[in-house]
Design an enzyme around this catalytic site. Sequence first.
Site, PDB file in Angstrom:
ATOM      1  N   HIS A  98       0.552  -0.786  -0.194  1.00  0.00           N
ATOM      2  CA  HIS A  98       0.044   0.230   0.071  1.00  0.00           C
ATOM      3  C   HIS A  98       0.660   1.289  -0.413  1.00  0.00           C
ATOM      4  O   HIS A  98       0.257   2.417   0.006  1.00  0.00           O
ATOM      5  CB  HIS A  98      -0.995  -0.485   1.243  1.00  0.00           C
ATOM      6  CG  HIS A  98      -2.547   0.705   1.120  1.00  0.00           C
ATOM      7  ND1 HIS A  98      -2.881   1.920   1.212  1.00  0.00           N
ATOM      8  CD2 HIS A  98      -3.455   0.272   0.130  1.00  0.00           C
ATOM      9  CE1 HIS A  98      -3.632   1.848   1.220  1.00  0.00           C
ATOM     10  NE2 HIS A  98      -4.501   1.141   0.650  1.00  0.00           N
ATOM     11  N   ASP A 162      -7.734   4.381   9.038  1.00  0.00           N
ATOM     12  CA  ASP A 162      -8.970   4.649   8.842  1.00  0.00           C
ATOM     13  C   ASP A 162      -8.728   3.290   7.416  1.00  0.00           C
ATOM     14  O   ASP A 162      -9.941   2.580   7.565  1.00  0.00           O
ATOM     15  CB  ASP A 162      -8.362   5.557   7.793  1.00  0.00           C
ATOM     16  CG  ASP A 162      -9.109   6.686   8.369  1.00  0.00           C
ATOM     17  OD1 ASP A 162     -10.047   6.879   9.763  1.00  0.00           O
ATOM     18  OD2 ASP A 162      -8.552   7.982   8.047  1.00  0.00           O
ATOM     19  N   GLU A 278     -12.327  13.329  13.710  1.00  0.00           N
ATOM     20  CA  GLU A 278     -11.499  13.825  11.870  1.00  0.00           C
ATOM     21  C   GLU A 278     -12.352  15.037  11.326  1.00  0.00           C
ATOM     22  O   GLU A 278     -13.295  15.329  12.314  1.00  0.00           O
ATOM     23  CB  GLU A 278     -10.880  12.736  11.249  1.00  0.00           C
ATOM     24  CG  GLU A 278     -10.797  11.226  11.458  1.00  0.00           C
ATOM     25  CD  GLU A 278     -10.041  10.444  10.256  1.00  0.00           C
ATOM     26  OE1 GLU A 278     -10.593  10.675   9.385  1.00  0.00           O
ATOM     27  OE2 GLU A 278      -9.119   9.239  10.923  1.00  0.00           O
TER      28      GLU A 278
END
Length: 534
Positions: A98, A162, A278
């Site tokens: 990733h 997240d 957030e």
Amino acid sequence: MVNKNKLLVAAIAVCRLLVTVGLTLISPTEHLQLKAVRLSTDRVDLEEASMDFGRLGRRVEPSAVFHPSSAHDVAGLIKAATSSSGAGIPVSARGHGHSINGQSHTAEGVVVEMGRRGGSGPGPGPKVNVEKEYVDVWGGELWVDVLRSTLEYGLAPRSWTDYLYLTVGGTLSNAGISGQAFNYGPQISNVYELDVVTGKGELVTCSEEKNEELFHAVLGGLGQFGIITRARIALEPSPQRVRWIRVLYSNFTAFTMDQENLISLHDKPKGQKFDYVEGFVIVDEGLINNWRSSFFSPSNPVKISSISSANNEGVLYCLEITKNYFDSEIDSVDQEIDALLEKLDFIPASVFTTDLPYVDFLDRVHKAELKLRSKGLWEVPHPWLNLFVPKSRIADFDEGVFKGILGNKTSGPILIYPMNKHKWDERTSVVTPNEEVFYLVALLRSALENGEETQSLEYLTSQNQKILEFCKKAKIGIKQYLPHYTTELEWKDHFGDKWDHFYKMKMEFDPKKILATGQRIFKPSFEKDGVSYR
């Protein structure tokens, strides 16, 4: 029995020979050696190891891919890589692939596939200690699988990212942040112990009390000092449900003041604070429902024009907050939320709420990912830019970037939320701004390649560069999160006062500089066809 290290050296040598002199055939004996030591030169393995989520540059294929079954396999590989003559053979760990800028790649070296494939793979499964509230996990374990294992005991890690389909070793090599970081700190602040294979091939257990220099260097160390093969992660009793709330702002000062006030409550009793804070920026109407969730739609459709016609800038800000609770606390949750919301200065009548299981909230991005994959919109270039911005300059960043450079259109979520610096351990390798409160600003854009100029890879890459140049010229004092630089001078500037110690740790634990060469931190160790490889 043939010594395993000698087999490794021979197998790696074969791989290097294949690239160096262009041989296309391997003898049966060499094939057996490669198979015996879990080294693969299979075309599928090489291609997979040459790709990452960013898909930004040319593919950099390794000479081989290594599939370990244990930490000792990893140690054996690195010992073999360093025992070769000269500079040694580059070795990079790869988890879920990733990274954005090829950080897990290596040319003319070996990629170590740490992740599990198809439910099976290296290392033992997660082992939960219920009494002491921690879990021991393989470095290539996905966080979503860690969660599934701990939930069987009513426990869960305290700090998250997240997106849960990332490996433990991968996030701990960076920091690991989300909306819980203001409360518990990043994931690297919630680790008790590590097993690390250093760049010398030594398998070392480290913690605050034992081999503490390696422990702190590896946390946030971008893979430069060793490969994490085991991590002991702190746990807490897992809540059962989440009240998920979003409120909107047209005034940036009100938005940031509310965020900062909420994170200042981190030491308050549970009932007097939110569990997650957030925010995100809405520069065009499409982002009110972005790929991170379908929160507002279809049951809660929102039109920017119906929220605030007075917002001449065309920019809105969304505060995203949650309250975790157990079923037994249902009667008090609404009262606690109302008391907290009363102190906020959001646009009246812009409160949007949903309620869902804790696991569903944590795994919210993956559900959106599946929808994008079904449309072929996940496997596109992702020129993401993640920045830490000091609190004192966040308003300048808003004016110059959100209301300036970005204009009124973008192609992905833009996150913005503050964190408390004292929740971060300064002894780790991570670099943050020199202020107690700093913001993450994450521009998570995708080059959809649909012919629209504003969504092309070239346009977004150029825009990222303009943002960095603006910050430099305005002396905003940013630090990149998941940093990407191409010269040692830039890295020295990034690390600042930490550089000398960072370099010292490199020489101590990876003196041949063979680890994580895709980060491009240190000078290239070799060249091929005029191209420098790291």
